[in-house]
Design a protein around this motif. Structure first.
Motif, PDB file in Angstrom:
ATOM      1  N   GLU A  23       0.821  -1.208   0.000  1.00  0.00           N
ATOM      2  CA  GLU A  23       0.000   0.000   0.000  1.00  0.00           C
ATOM      3  C   GLU A  23       0.855   1.257   0.000  1.00  0.00           C
ATOM      4  OE1 GLU A  23      -3.124   0.276  -0.488  1.00  0.00           O
ATOM      5  OE2 GLU A  23      -3.583  -1.865  -0.445  1.00  0.00           O
ATOM      6  N   VAL A  26       1.801   1.855  -3.621  1.00  0.00           N
ATOM      7  CA  VAL A  26       0.650   2.357  -4.382  1.00  0.00           C
ATOM      8  C   VAL A  26       0.374   3.823  -4.043  1.00  0.00           C
ATOM      9  CG1 VAL A  26      -1.848   2.124  -4.720  1.00  0.00           C
ATOM     10  CG2 VAL A  26      -0.397   0.080  -4.661  1.00  0.00           C
ATOM     11  N   ALA A  27       0.360   4.140  -2.752  1.00  0.00           N
ATOM     12  CA  ALA A  27       0.094   5.526  -2.338  1.00  0.00           C
ATOM     13  C   ALA A  27       1.168   6.477  -2.850  1.00  0.00           C
ATOM     14  CB  ALA A  27      -0.004   5.602  -0.816  1.00  0.00           C
ATOM     15  N   GLU A  30       0.527   7.186  -6.494  1.00  0.00           N
ATOM     16  CA  GLU A  30      -0.670   8.005  -6.684  1.00  0.00           C
ATOM     17  C   GLU A  30      -0.431   9.477  -6.369  1.00  0.00           C
ATOM     18  OE1 GLU A  30      -3.615   5.817  -4.392  1.00  0.00           O
ATOM     19  OE2 GLU A  30      -4.535   5.207  -6.281  1.00  0.00           O
ATOM     20  N   GLU A  34      -2.973  10.593 -10.868  1.00  0.00           N
ATOM     21  CA  GLU A  34      -4.247  10.884 -10.221  1.00  0.00           C
ATOM     22  C   GLU A  34      -5.366   9.985 -10.759  1.00  0.00           C
ATOM     23  OE1 GLU A  34      -4.761  13.079  -7.873  1.00  0.00           O
ATOM     24  OE2 GLU A  34      -2.916  14.276  -7.870  1.00  0.00           O
ATOM     25  N   LYS A  36      -6.079   6.756 -10.860  1.00  0.00           N
ATOM     26  CA  LYS A  36      -5.844   5.517 -11.610  1.00  0.00           C
ATOM     27  C   LYS A  36      -5.394   4.404 -10.659  1.00  0.00           C
ATOM     28  CE  LYS A  36      -6.745   7.172 -15.678  1.00  0.00           C
ATOM     29  NZ  LYS A  36      -7.879   6.653 -16.477  1.00  0.00           N
ATOM     30  N   THR A  37      -6.137   4.212  -9.581  1.00  0.00           N
ATOM     31  CA  THR A  37      -5.738   3.244  -8.570  1.00  0.00           C
ATOM     32  C   THR A  37      -5.669   1.836  -9.138  1.00  0.00           C
ATOM     33  OG1 THR A  37      -6.739   4.597  -6.826  1.00  0.00           O
ATOM     34  CG2 THR A  37      -6.284   2.289  -6.306  1.00  0.00           C
ATOM     35  N   ARG A  41      -2.297  -0.464  -9.223  1.00  0.00           N
ATOM     36  CA  ARG A  41      -2.228  -1.750  -8.523  1.00  0.00           C
ATOM     37  C   ARG A  41      -1.890  -2.880  -9.494  1.00  0.00           C
ATOM     38  NH1 ARG A  41      -4.319  -1.685  -3.317  1.00  0.00           N
ATOM     39  NH2 ARG A  41      -4.707  -3.927  -3.380  1.00  0.00           N
TER      40      ARG A  41
END
Length: 351
Positions: A23, A26-27, A30, A34, A36-37, A41
């Motif tokens: 996480e 991923v964070a 990001e 912007e 596009k989670t 992932r």
């Protein structure tokens, strides 16, 4: 697999540490990409599946930024290759140079000798140069002048290309495309994300301020943990049936390869681990079918004239193929519980 089992096996991470590490990556990405989670992932899942990623989309949607953000989020060796028509294979793999002092040839490593290799506009290089990536992407080694050099672990190639700009480009051959675990498209951001991008990217580039939140050793532990994710026999059979259906589809001239089956299962393991599960569901294979299989297949001439895309063909195959049935249980399986108690037929037996 229980918490204790994950801790006892060397090199693996407990569930909470795996989740925290993944996480954080991923964070961190990001902060640059912007809204596009799901795409972020999936890119991380390809890394943890020990695969390679092809980002294919129109210009200006953040393909290179995603690749560079993933690379900068991990404290490891990173090299970028700007593919151009005059790029030589030796620029990629390395070359032996004569040393005047020692009167002998010494090897100077090329750009692929890194943990993460970012290949920008890969289809602008000639097929001769593109083929320099074949050995390193599949066998994780480079052979120059008869000498084989092993590459570091982890090793991942992240390549970008524009699908609509064909001037001065060379389409990737089938052997090259098959070595990419997944192909993703960035897509345009939604209005809210684009508005936030104007605020965040208007004055400064957040990519310049991005700092690593993980390192190569942690990524190796994440990869080792993903390898232990359980896959039931029924799910394995479903993966084989899905790939076999692509080879028998009347709209396809070339179906997916056995390599595709293996990489589909590896990526499904990574996705399951990122979602907090230690077992793979058929839903994971269905969600990954298009990004993992669509770029490997070739439609027939009639399908191309009908403007049928490979994404649509794979989606239809997934829709038509029946879900796997629970196989006959063995003494090593957990009996299938009644509905509502939180256990399913694809979970491993837990001590």
């Amino acid at each position: 697999m229980t918490q204790q089992t994950w801790d006892e096996v060397g090199g693996l991470l407990p569930h909470d540490q795996f989740r925290a590490a993944s996480e954080a990556i991923v964070a961190n990405i990001e902060q640059v990409i912007e809204g596009k989670t799901a795409t972020v992932r999936l890119a991380l899942a390809v890394l943890l599946a020990e695969g390679h990623l092809l980002i294919e989309d129109v210009p200006g949607v953040g393909k290179t930024k995603l690749a560079k953000a993933l690379a900068r989020s991990i404290d490891c060796s990173v090299r970028r290759i700007q593919f151009t028509p005059d790029l030589l294979p030796s620029d990629v793999t390395g070359v032996s140079v004569y040393n005047q002092e020692t009167h002998d040839f010494e090897f100077r490593p090329g750009a692929v000798f890194a943990n993460l290799v970012v290949g920008d506009e890969i289809n602008r290089a000639s097929p001769k140069t593109q083929s320099a990536l074949l050995e390193c992407m599949e066998e994780r080694q480079v052979t120059v002048d008869g000498v084989t050099y092993q590459l570091q672990t982890p090793f991942m190639v992240i390549a970008t290309q524009n699908p609509i700009e064909m001037e001065g480009t060379y389409p990737l051959p089938e052997a090259q495309r098959d070595r990419f675990t997944a192909r993703i498209a960035m897509g345009y951001p939604d209005p809210g994300a684009e508005l936030a991008m104007l605020d965040g990217h208007g004055a400064t580039d957040p990519l310049q301020e991005l700092r690593p939140v993980s390192d190569a050793a942690t990524v190796r532990q994440l990869i080792a943990t993903v390898r232990q994710v359980h896959v039931a026999d029924a799910v394995k059979q479903y993966a084989v049936d899905l790939v076999t259906a692509s080879r028998e589809a009347p709209d396809l001239r070339l179906g997916a390869s056995p390599r595709a089956t293996l990489q589909l299962l590896r990526t499904a393991r990574a996705v399951a681990a990122l979602e907090g599960r230690d077992y793979v569901l058929p839903d994971d294979l269905q969600a990954l079918a298009v990004p993992v299989l669509a770029h490997r297949i070739i439609p027939t001439a009639d399908a191309q004239l009908a403007r049928r895309t490979t994404d649509a063909i794979v989606s239809e195959l997934v829709h038509r193929l029946a879900l796997p049935q629970e196989r006959k249980r063995t003494p090593y399986d957990t009996p299938r519980p009644a509905a509502g108690n939180g256990r399913g037929p694809y979970e491993p037996r837990r001590p």
